[in-house]
Motif scaffolding. Structure first.
Motif, PDB file in Angstrom:
ATOM      1  N   LEU A  13      -6.458 -67.417 -48.159  1.00 31.94           N
ATOM      2  CA  LEU A  13      -6.654 -67.280 -49.533  1.00 31.94           C
ATOM      3  C   LEU A  13      -5.367 -67.908 -50.265  1.00 31.94           C
ATOM      4  O   LEU A  13      -5.292 -68.177 -51.332  1.00 31.94           O
ATOM      5  CB  LEU A  13      -6.930 -65.744 -50.043  1.00 31.94           C
ATOM      6  CG  LEU A  13      -8.326 -65.389 -49.655  1.00 31.94           C
ATOM      7  CD1 LEU A  13      -8.510 -64.011 -50.298  1.00 31.94           C
ATOM      8  CD2 LEU A  13      -9.487 -66.319 -50.170  1.00 31.94           C
ATOM      9  N   GLU A  14      -4.239 -67.781 -49.681  1.00 37.72           N
ATOM     10  CA  GLU A  14      -2.978 -68.489 -49.914  1.00 37.72           C
ATOM     11  C   GLU A  14      -3.129 -69.885 -50.116  1.00 37.72           C
ATOM     12  O   GLU A  14      -2.731 -70.532 -50.952  1.00 37.72           O
ATOM     13  CB  GLU A  14      -1.920 -68.160 -49.210  1.00 37.72           C
ATOM     14  CG  GLU A  14      -0.360 -68.602 -49.884  1.00 37.72           C
ATOM     15  CD  GLU A  14       0.846 -68.050 -48.850  1.00 37.72           C
ATOM     16  OE1 GLU A  14       1.822 -68.260 -49.369  1.00 37.72           O
ATOM     17  OE2 GLU A  14       0.539 -67.793 -47.728  1.00 37.72           O
ATOM     18  N   ALA A  15      -3.868 -70.509 -49.085  1.00 32.75           N
ATOM     19  CA  ALA A  15      -4.143 -71.834 -49.163  1.00 32.75           C
ATOM     20  C   ALA A  15      -5.055 -72.292 -50.097  1.00 32.75           C
ATOM     21  O   ALA A  15      -4.861 -73.301 -50.982  1.00 32.75           O
ATOM     22  CB  ALA A  15      -4.659 -72.544 -47.892  1.00 32.75           C
ATOM     23  N   SER A  16      -5.957 -71.299 -50.696  1.00 31.05           N
ATOM     24  CA  SER A  16      -6.958 -71.627 -51.783  1.00 31.05           C
ATOM     25  C   SER A  16      -6.357 -71.783 -53.054  1.00 31.05           C
ATOM     26  O   SER A  16      -6.697 -72.566 -53.891  1.00 31.05           O
ATOM     27  CB  SER A  16      -8.072 -70.430 -51.850  1.00 31.05           C
ATOM     28  OG  SER A  16      -8.656 -70.361 -50.441  1.00 31.05           O
ATOM     29  N   VAL A  17      -5.154 -70.746 -53.103  1.00 32.02           N
ATOM     30  CA  VAL A  17      -4.581 -70.792 -54.319  1.00 32.02           C
ATOM     31  C   VAL A  17      -3.749 -72.218 -54.522  1.00 32.02           C
ATOM     32  O   VAL A  17      -3.712 -72.540 -55.747  1.00 32.02           O
ATOM     33  CB  VAL A  17      -3.468 -69.741 -54.564  1.00 32.02           C
ATOM     34  CG1 VAL A  17      -2.496 -69.852 -55.570  1.00 32.02           C
ATOM     35  CG2 VAL A  17      -4.157 -68.365 -54.526  1.00 32.02           C
ATOM     36  N   GLU A  18      -3.233 -72.730 -53.396  1.00 33.04           N
ATOM     37  CA  GLU A  18      -2.592 -74.108 -53.585  1.00 33.04           C
ATOM     38  C   GLU A  18      -3.227 -75.170 -53.458  1.00 33.04           C
ATOM     39  O   GLU A  18      -2.960 -76.421 -53.574  1.00 33.04           O
ATOM     40  CB  GLU A  18      -1.579 -73.961 -52.383  1.00 33.04           C
ATOM     41  CG  GLU A  18      -0.464 -72.909 -52.407  1.00 33.04           C
ATOM     42  CD  GLU A  18       0.350 -72.752 -53.765  1.00 33.04           C
ATOM     43  OE1 GLU A  18       0.527 -73.893 -54.315  1.00 33.04           O
ATOM     44  OE2 GLU A  18       0.818 -71.710 -54.424  1.00 33.04           O
ATOM     45  N   MET A  19      -4.696 -75.084 -52.992  1.00 34.95           N
ATOM     46  CA  MET A  19      -5.366 -76.289 -52.663  1.00 34.95           C
ATOM     47  C   MET A  19      -5.448 -77.319 -54.054  1.00 34.95           C
ATOM     48  O   MET A  19      -5.888 -76.754 -55.094  1.00 34.95           O
ATOM     49  CB  MET A  19      -6.820 -75.938 -52.202  1.00 34.95           C
ATOM     50  CG  MET A  19      -7.917 -76.938 -52.112  1.00 34.95           C
ATOM     51  SD  MET A  19      -7.430 -77.799 -50.384  1.00 34.95           S
ATOM     52  CE  MET A  19      -7.711 -76.561 -49.208  1.00 34.95           C
ATOM     53  N   LYS A  20      -4.940 -78.583 -53.755  1.00 36.22           N
ATOM     54  CA  LYS A  20      -5.178 -79.426 -54.870  1.00 36.22           C
ATOM     55  C   LYS A  20      -5.716 -80.757 -54.728  1.00 36.22           C
ATOM     56  O   LYS A  20      -5.346 -81.233 -53.351  1.00 36.22           O
ATOM     57  CB  LYS A  20      -3.905 -79.295 -55.837  1.00 36.22           C
ATOM     58  CG  LYS A  20      -2.771 -79.834 -55.189  1.00 36.22           C
ATOM     59  CD  LYS A  20      -1.654 -80.167 -56.065  1.00 36.22           C
ATOM     60  CE  LYS A  20      -0.390 -80.558 -55.515  1.00 36.22           C
ATOM     61  NZ  LYS A  20       0.676 -80.553 -56.694  1.00 36.22           N
ATOM     62  N   LEU A  21      -6.047 -81.590 -55.600  1.00 34.70           N
ATOM     63  CA  LEU A  21      -6.472 -83.037 -55.299  1.00 34.70           C
ATOM     64  C   LEU A  21      -5.228 -83.811 -55.126  1.00 34.70           C
ATOM     65  O   LEU A  21      -4.067 -83.502 -55.671  1.00 34.70           O
ATOM     66  CB  LEU A  21      -7.192 -83.240 -56.363  1.00 34.70           C
ATOM     67  CG  LEU A  21      -8.741 -82.702 -56.482  1.00 34.70           C
ATOM     68  CD1 LEU A  21      -9.382 -83.272 -57.759  1.00 34.70           C
ATOM     69  CD2 LEU A  21      -9.546 -82.735 -55.381  1.00 34.70           C
ATOM     70  N   ALA A  22      -5.398 -84.978 -54.484  1.00 34.54           N
ATOM     71  CA  ALA A  22      -4.455 -85.942 -54.297  1.00 34.54           C
ATOM     72  C   ALA A  22      -4.225 -86.523 -55.802  1.00 34.54           C
ATOM     73  O   ALA A  22      -5.422 -86.570 -56.520  1.00 34.54           O
ATOM     74  CB  ALA A  22      -4.740 -87.126 -53.278  1.00 34.54           C
ATOM     75  N   PRO A  30      -9.520 -83.032 -62.535  1.00 35.33           N
ATOM     76  CA  PRO A  30      -8.840 -84.569 -62.583  1.00 35.33           C
ATOM     77  C   PRO A  30      -8.025 -84.635 -61.244  1.00 35.33           C
ATOM     78  O   PRO A  30      -7.530 -83.268 -60.597  1.00 35.33           O
ATOM     79  CB  PRO A  30      -8.039 -84.294 -63.745  1.00 35.33           C
ATOM     80  CG  PRO A  30      -8.689 -83.353 -64.521  1.00 35.33           C
ATOM     81  CD  PRO A  30      -9.173 -82.125 -63.415  1.00 35.33           C
ATOM     82  N   PRO A  31      -7.364 -85.694 -60.811  1.00 36.24           N
ATOM     83  CA  PRO A  31      -6.596 -85.997 -59.685  1.00 36.24           C
ATOM     84  C   PRO A  31      -5.330 -85.051 -59.780  1.00 36.24           C
ATOM     85  O   PRO A  31      -4.806 -85.062 -60.984  1.00 36.24           O
ATOM     86  CB  PRO A  31      -6.159 -87.492 -59.882  1.00 36.24           C
ATOM     87  CG  PRO A  31      -7.616 -88.119 -60.615  1.00 36.24           C
ATOM     88  CD  PRO A  31      -8.003 -87.024 -61.468  1.00 36.24           C
ATOM     89  N   GLY A  32      -4.693 -84.415 -58.936  1.00 31.37           N
ATOM     90  CA  GLY A  32      -3.473 -83.833 -59.082  1.00 31.37           C
ATOM     91  C   GLY A  32      -3.665 -82.569 -59.603  1.00 31.37           C
ATOM     92  O   GLY A  32      -2.475 -81.687 -59.404  1.00 31.37           O
ATOM     93  N   LYS A  33      -4.759 -81.875 -59.733  1.00 28.74           N
ATOM     94  CA  LYS A  33      -4.986 -80.694 -60.151  1.00 28.74           C
ATOM     95  C   LYS A  33      -5.477 -79.817 -59.181  1.00 28.74           C
ATOM     96  O   LYS A  33      -6.186 -80.110 -58.177  1.00 28.74           O
ATOM     97  CB  LYS A  33      -5.983 -80.534 -61.453  1.00 28.74           C
ATOM     98  CG  LYS A  33      -5.272 -81.379 -62.607  1.00 28.74           C
ATOM     99  CD  LYS A  33      -4.124 -80.692 -63.134  1.00 28.74           C
ATOM    100  CE  LYS A  33      -3.753 -81.432 -64.471  1.00 28.74           C
ATOM    101  NZ  LYS A  33      -2.381 -80.642 -64.992  1.00 28.74           N
ATOM    102  N   LYS A  34      -5.438 -78.339 -59.310  1.00 21.75           N
ATOM    103  CA  LYS A  34      -5.744 -77.506 -58.194  1.00 21.75           C
ATOM    104  C   LYS A  34      -7.405 -77.251 -58.526  1.00 21.75           C
ATOM    105  O   LYS A  34      -7.832 -77.287 -59.456  1.00 21.75           O
ATOM    106  CB  LYS A  34      -5.123 -75.988 -58.504  1.00 21.75           C
ATOM    107  CG  LYS A  34      -3.570 -76.190 -57.964  1.00 21.75           C
ATOM    108  CD  LYS A  34      -2.933 -74.817 -58.033  1.00 21.75           C
ATOM    109  CE  LYS A  34      -1.617 -74.746 -57.618  1.00 21.75           C
ATOM    110  NZ  LYS A  34      -0.980 -73.658 -57.839  1.00 21.75           N
TER     111      LYS A  34
END
Length: 444
Positions: free
Chosen positions: A350-359, A370-374
């Motif tokens: 779940l910590e990774a879920s919080v940080e998961m974002k797009l390139a 959008p790109p670069g957003k979580k």
């Protein structure tokens, strides 16, 4: 359908058809009549005429016929009929969606294929009912485990033949305004059927062996892709344009929550399955991807993080506020079964879920993100270290308690994390499941 079950079942019996080939021809003719009626979708008009109304009654009558011939499984030819009608319905829905949101429809209408008659998805519900009958069997005629598994296999194979449903659920089209949107009850019936298949197998088969069933495993993976992509496609911002996918404000979301709980109960490998199917659709930030790939169990962490981010997004406004009522069961299944009651594993996911974002590259756009957003949404883009630390602390307390009261606290934690109570969200109150009873129609 008022005749004895054995008599109705014989209509779909291969042995009976070998002795009386004209019987098979008659059944095939009825199936063709029901399936061909969906061609009315291309008929212009503001309301259904008498022919459409009579076809709607025929459709409801055949639905009732199939429901009655469970014993408790359905004969193979009955399942073939259900799949054929499901596919005809999918084509008709796609045609209607291609017309746009506003044109009326002479079949996707309350009085033909809708809530006042028999909704779309009814022949998926036949399969769901059959799986329910297989699970509930009792008495001297109870099926052996081998026969119960075989009957469940037959239902799953019928669902496989009907998997175009998932394409229909994701078909680009804003929520309808000029006709009854047929997709919500279809989504409900699909996810309910997959849930029932999991539970039917679970009575006789170990979780790892259930995931080893290639047909069901593929349907599970594709179902996860559909759920997660729909969440990525929707925007938590009410004012952000049209939501170009099926509405989530109805019993289809209740069925989705049940599906998530049942699927996560299959153990850790379900997370790998999620990553296998969902991962190729997400262009992750390179640093996030590298961190996941160097973790102790890369595919488990990555699958769990993608699912977790989608669930956070759901709680941030992509699902109705009432959907958070299902959070305790889903997160409990994630912790107990998928994470094996391993608190650190659960919290790490779940910590990774919080940080998961797009390139941050043009090709990384994912649905409305959008790109670069979580992936989890705007509340997570601006989340500070202190908020995240407090969240992880609350998670550890819930895991340590690991009981009903503890997991119910997850609702409060999610609401706080995902922007608080959603006032004037535009969503309706919590719905009831669809009533598939059409006896009233058949008496008209």
């Amino acid at each position: 359908s008022a005749f004895p079950t054995q008599m109705i079942t014989s209509l779909f019996s291969v042995d009976e058809h070998e002795n009386a080939p004209e019987l098979r021809m008659a059944v095939e003719y009825i199936v063709e009549l029901v399936a061909s009626g969906y061609h009315f979708v291309s008929t212009p008009g503001d309301s259904p005429d008498d022919v459409c109304m009579q076809w709607g009654r025929l459709r409801a009558a055949f639905f009732s016929l199939l429901r009655v011939c469970q014993s408790p499984g359905l004969p193979p030819l009955a399942l073939e009929a259900a799949s054929a009608i499901n596919n005809a319905e999918c084509k008709a829905i796609t045609t209607q969606l291609n017309f746009g949101a506003s044109p009326p429809s002479v079949i996707f209408h309350d009085d033909v294929v809708g809530d006042d008659a028999l909704p779309a998805g009814a022949f998926l519900q036949v399969i769901n009912d059959t799986l329910g009958a297989i699970m509930k069997q009792k008495g001297p005629s109870i099926l052996s485990p081998q026969d119960a598994i075989r009957c469940t296999d037959d239902c799953v194979n019928s669902l496989k033949k009907s998997e175009d449903v998932l394409n229909v659920l994701m078909h680009p089209s804003s929520e309808s305004s000029g006709h009854v949107d047929p997709r919500p009850p279809v989504g409900e019936a699909w996810f309910s059927s997959i849930t029932s298949a999991i539970k039917s197998y679970a009575k006789h088969v170990a979780p790892l062996d259930i995931l080893g069933n290639a047909t069901l495993s593929d349907l599970l993976g594709r179902s996860f892709v559909t759920i997660i992509q729909m969440l990525y496609t929707r925007s938590p911002e009410k004012e952000t344009g049209d939501k170009m996918c099926m509405s989530v404000d109805g019993p289809q979301t209740l069925a989705t929550l049940d599906f998530l709980e049942a699927a996560l109960s299959l153990g850790p490998e379900i997370l790998s399955l999620i990553y296998k199917h969902v991962g190729p659709h997400v262009v992750m930030d390179p640093a996030i991807r590298s961190a996941l790939e160097t973790s102790p169990q890369p595919t488990l962490y990555a699958g769990g993080a993608l699912l977790g981010a989608a669930l956070f997004r759901a709680a941030s406004g992509c699902w109705p506020p009432w959907a958070v009522e299902g959070a305790p069961e889903v997160y409990s299944a994630l912790f107990v079964s998928a994470c094996g009651c391993d608190t650190e594993f659960f919290c790490h996911i779940l910590e990774a879920s919080v940080e998961m974002k797009l390139a941050d590259s043009p090709n990384a756009q994912c649905g409305s993100i959008p790109p670069g957003k979580k992936l989890a949404g705007k509340h997570f883009d601006r989340m500070g270290a202190k908020t995240k630390e407090e969240f992880m602390g609350q998670l550890r307390k819930i895991c340590a308690q690991n009981d009903g009261a503890g997991w119910r606290r997850m609702k409060v934690v999610l609401k706080s994390l995902c922007g608080g109570k959603k006032k004037q969200s535009g969503f309706n109150q919590k719905p009831s499941l669809t009533d598939w009873d059409c006896d009233r129609i058949n008496r008209l």
